[in-house]
Design an enzyme around this catalytic site. Structure first.
Site, PDB file in Angstrom:
ATOM      1  N   ARG A  65      45.519 -12.423 -15.017  1.00 27.93           N
ATOM      2  CA  ARG A  65      46.995 -12.348 -15.069  1.00 27.93           C
ATOM      3  C   ARG A  65      47.442 -11.568 -16.307  1.00 27.93           C
ATOM      4  O   ARG A  65      48.374 -10.767 -16.246  1.00 27.93           O
ATOM      5  CB  ARG A  65      47.598 -13.756 -15.068  1.00 27.93           C
ATOM      6  CG  ARG A  65      47.404 -14.457 -13.736  1.00 27.93           C
ATOM      7  CD  ARG A  65      47.672 -15.931 -13.840  1.00 27.93           C
ATOM      8  NE  ARG A  65      49.088 -16.237 -14.007  1.00 27.93           N
ATOM      9  CZ  ARG A  65      49.539 -17.395 -14.462  1.00 27.93           C
ATOM     10  NH1 ARG A  65      48.703 -18.351 -14.834  1.00 27.93           N
ATOM     11  NH2 ARG A  65      50.831 -17.597 -14.563  1.00 27.93           N
ATOM     12  N   ARG A 120      57.644  -6.745 -11.866  1.00 30.37           N
ATOM     13  CA  ARG A 120      56.348  -6.714 -12.544  1.00 30.37           C
ATOM     14  C   ARG A 120      55.673  -5.362 -12.421  1.00 30.37           C
ATOM     15  O   ARG A 120      54.591  -5.178 -12.993  1.00 30.37           O
ATOM     16  CB  ARG A 120      55.419  -7.768 -11.939  1.00 30.37           C
ATOM     17  CG  ARG A 120      55.394  -9.106 -12.703  1.00 30.37           C
ATOM     18  CD  ARG A 120      54.585 -10.030 -11.833  1.00 30.37           C
ATOM     19  NE  ARG A 120      53.837 -11.061 -12.475  1.00 30.37           N
ATOM     20  CZ  ARG A 120      54.197 -12.341 -12.514  1.00 30.37           C
ATOM     21  NH1 ARG A 120      55.367 -12.714 -12.081  1.00 30.37           N
ATOM     22  NH2 ARG A 120      53.384 -13.246 -13.018  1.00 30.37           N
ATOM     23  N   ARG A 166      47.499 -26.058 -12.479  1.00 25.16           N
ATOM     24  CA  ARG A 166      47.764 -24.859 -11.667  1.00 25.16           C
ATOM     25  C   ARG A 166      46.495 -24.027 -11.569  1.00 25.16           C
ATOM     26  O   ARG A 166      45.937 -23.633 -12.591  1.00 25.16           O
ATOM     27  CB  ARG A 166      48.855 -24.025 -12.354  1.00 25.16           C
ATOM     28  CG  ARG A 166      50.172 -24.048 -11.651  1.00 25.16           C
ATOM     29  CD  ARG A 166      51.211 -23.287 -12.435  1.00 25.16           C
ATOM     30  NE  ARG A 166      51.053 -21.843 -12.328  1.00 25.16           N
ATOM     31  CZ  ARG A 166      51.962 -20.982 -12.748  1.00 25.16           C
ATOM     32  NH1 ARG A 166      53.083 -21.423 -13.287  1.00 25.16           N
ATOM     33  NH2 ARG A 166      51.765 -19.681 -12.641  1.00 25.16           N
ATOM     34  N   ARG A 195      48.801 -26.332 -20.430  1.00 24.05           N
ATOM     35  CA  ARG A 195      49.458 -26.417 -19.117  1.00 24.05           C
ATOM     36  C   ARG A 195      48.434 -26.697 -18.015  1.00 24.05           C
ATOM     37  O   ARG A 195      48.695 -27.453 -17.083  1.00 24.05           O
ATOM     38  CB  ARG A 195      50.210 -25.106 -18.839  1.00 24.05           C
ATOM     39  CG  ARG A 195      51.160 -25.204 -17.667  1.00 24.05           C
ATOM     40  CD  ARG A 195      52.141 -24.064 -17.609  1.00 24.05           C
ATOM     41  NE  ARG A 195      51.536 -22.819 -17.169  1.00 24.05           N
ATOM     42  CZ  ARG A 195      52.226 -21.694 -16.973  1.00 24.05           C
ATOM     43  NH1 ARG A 195      53.515 -21.661 -17.221  1.00 24.05           N
ATOM     44  NH2 ARG A 195      51.632 -20.601 -16.560  1.00 24.05           N
ATOM     45  N   LYS A 233      59.214 -18.004 -20.024  1.00 21.24           N
ATOM     46  CA  LYS A 233      60.321 -17.463 -19.237  1.00 21.24           C
ATOM     47  C   LYS A 233      60.968 -18.563 -18.372  1.00 21.24           C
ATOM     48  O   LYS A 233      62.190 -18.658 -18.317  1.00 21.24           O
ATOM     49  CB  LYS A 233      59.825 -16.321 -18.327  1.00 21.24           C
ATOM     50  CG  LYS A 233      59.172 -15.164 -19.076  1.00 21.24           C
ATOM     51  CD  LYS A 233      58.851 -13.997 -18.153  1.00 21.24           C
ATOM     52  CE  LYS A 233      57.810 -14.298 -17.094  1.00 21.24           C
ATOM     53  NZ  LYS A 233      56.438 -14.523 -17.627  1.00 21.24           N
TER      54      LYS A 233
HETATM   55  P1  AMP Z   1      54.164 -16.504 -12.076  1.00 17.84           P
HETATM   56  O1  AMP Z   1      54.418 -17.952 -11.897  1.00 17.84           O
HETATM   57  O2  AMP Z   1      55.413 -15.681 -12.247  1.00 17.84           O
HETATM   58  O3  AMP Z   1      53.152 -16.210 -13.167  1.00 17.84           O
HETATM   59  O4  AMP Z   1      53.513 -15.974 -10.716  1.00 17.84           O
HETATM   60  C1  AMP Z   1      52.319 -16.538 -10.205  1.00 17.84           C
HETATM   61  C2  AMP Z   1      51.608 -15.518  -9.315  1.00 17.84           C
HETATM   62  O5  AMP Z   1      52.464 -15.123  -8.244  1.00 17.84           O
HETATM   63  C3  AMP Z   1      51.251 -14.206 -10.008  1.00 17.84           C
HETATM   64  O6  AMP Z   1      50.033 -14.282 -10.727  1.00 17.84           O
HETATM   65  C4  AMP Z   1      51.159 -13.266  -8.805  1.00 17.84           C
HETATM   66  O7  AMP Z   1      49.987 -13.462  -8.065  1.00 17.84           O
HETATM   67  C5  AMP Z   1      52.328 -13.735  -7.953  1.00 17.84           C
HETATM   68  N1  AMP Z   1      53.591 -13.072  -8.345  1.00 17.84           N
HETATM   69  C6  AMP Z   1      54.706 -13.650  -8.866  1.00 17.84           C
HETATM   70  N2  AMP Z   1      55.667 -12.741  -9.082  1.00 17.84           N
HETATM   71  C7  AMP Z   1      55.160 -11.549  -8.709  1.00 17.84           C
HETATM   72  C8  AMP Z   1      55.661 -10.220  -8.710  1.00 17.84           C
HETATM   73  N3  AMP Z   1      56.900  -9.929  -9.153  1.00 17.84           N
HETATM   74  N4  AMP Z   1      54.844  -9.233  -8.258  1.00 17.84           N
HETATM   75  C9  AMP Z   1      53.604  -9.485  -7.791  1.00 17.84           C
HETATM   76  N5  AMP Z   1      53.062 -10.715  -7.785  1.00 17.84           N
HETATM   77  C10 AMP Z   1      53.825 -11.752  -8.227  1.00 17.84           C
END
Ligand code: AMP
Length: 206
Positions: free
Chosen positions: A144, A88, A133, A127, A13
């Site tokens: 996740r 989400r 990360r 990654r 994404k």
């Molecule tokens: P991402 O980089 O989008 O995978 O986000 C990394 C982490 O941030 C996720 O595993 C969640 O802990 C938190 N996070 C990001 N976006 C959201 C969201 N829309 N709702 C809840 N937690 C989020």
């Protein structure tokens, strides 16, 4: 035009969002990036979410909805927003619709990047090795993926019912995926089909 890039973590994404920003003058609204920036700044919010993020669980709806709401004026001022990693949960999706409606705006397209689990695991292992990360470690990544399947995938029918959902093969090469997304975005904006259906059924009723 506003669109949601939808898919599990590491589906691509972020990569596709950055291409769209460069090509279409849109802005990328990634709640993951916003939360990582909050952490890097050492803010109270960053401290509050750090452990949750590292575990792979979702932070609260209130926090991410507020982060997005703050940035929506920018979307209106540019070519539109690419929502990346948001919404989400069903509560987030409903809040997003309401926030946009208050501004006379809406989601036009939802692009789902379809990926297979084995491919995802290979991507994330790479990654993790390259970027380190914390939430890409195998244990957190499993959480996740579970969060995606339990809380986020149920949004797909929500957007399918609105006639906004397009599925794209997210395992293809980056440029092939980008072309498929562009083709979907150049289709008439969602809503036209719904209006046609509405008119047809109204005619039939009378
Ligand atoms: P991402 O980089 O989008 O995978 O986000 C990394 C982490 O941030 C996720 O595993 C969640 O802990 C938190 N996070 C990001 N976006 C959201 C969201 N829309 N709702 C809840 N937690 C989020």
């Amino acid at each position: 035009m506003n669109l949601i890039l939808f898919g599990p973590p590491a589906a691509g994404k972020g990569t596709q969002a950055k291409k769209l920003v460069a090509e279409r003058g849109m802005i990328q609204l990634s709640t993951g990036d916003m939360l990582r920036a909050a952490r890097a700044s050492g803010s109270d919010l960053g401290k509050k979410v750090a452990a949750i993020m590292d575990s792979g669980s979702l932070v609260s709806d209130e926090i991410v909805i507020a982060l997005i709401e703050e940035r929506l004026p920018e979307a209106k001022a540019t070519g539109g927003a690419i929502f990346d990693g948001f919404p989400r949960t069903v509560a987030q999706a409903e809040a997003l619709d309401a926030m946009l409606a208050r501004r006379g705006d809406k989601i036009d397209h939802v692009i789902r990047l379809k990926v297979d689990d084995d491919g995802l695991l290979a991507r994330v292992a790479k990654r993790f090795a390259e970027e380190g990360r914390a939430d890409d470690n195998p244990e957190s990544f499993k959480v996740r993926l579970q969060a995606y399947n339990a809380q986020t995938a149920p949004l797909l029918p929500f957007y399918a019912r609105q006639g906004k959902l397009t599925e794209v093969d997210g395992m293809a090469a980056v440029d092939v995926v980008a072309k498929a997304i562009s083709a979907a975005l150049d289709q008439p904006a969602a809503g036209a089909a719904e209006r046609e259906v509405f008119t047809a059924s109204t005619d039939a009723d009378h």
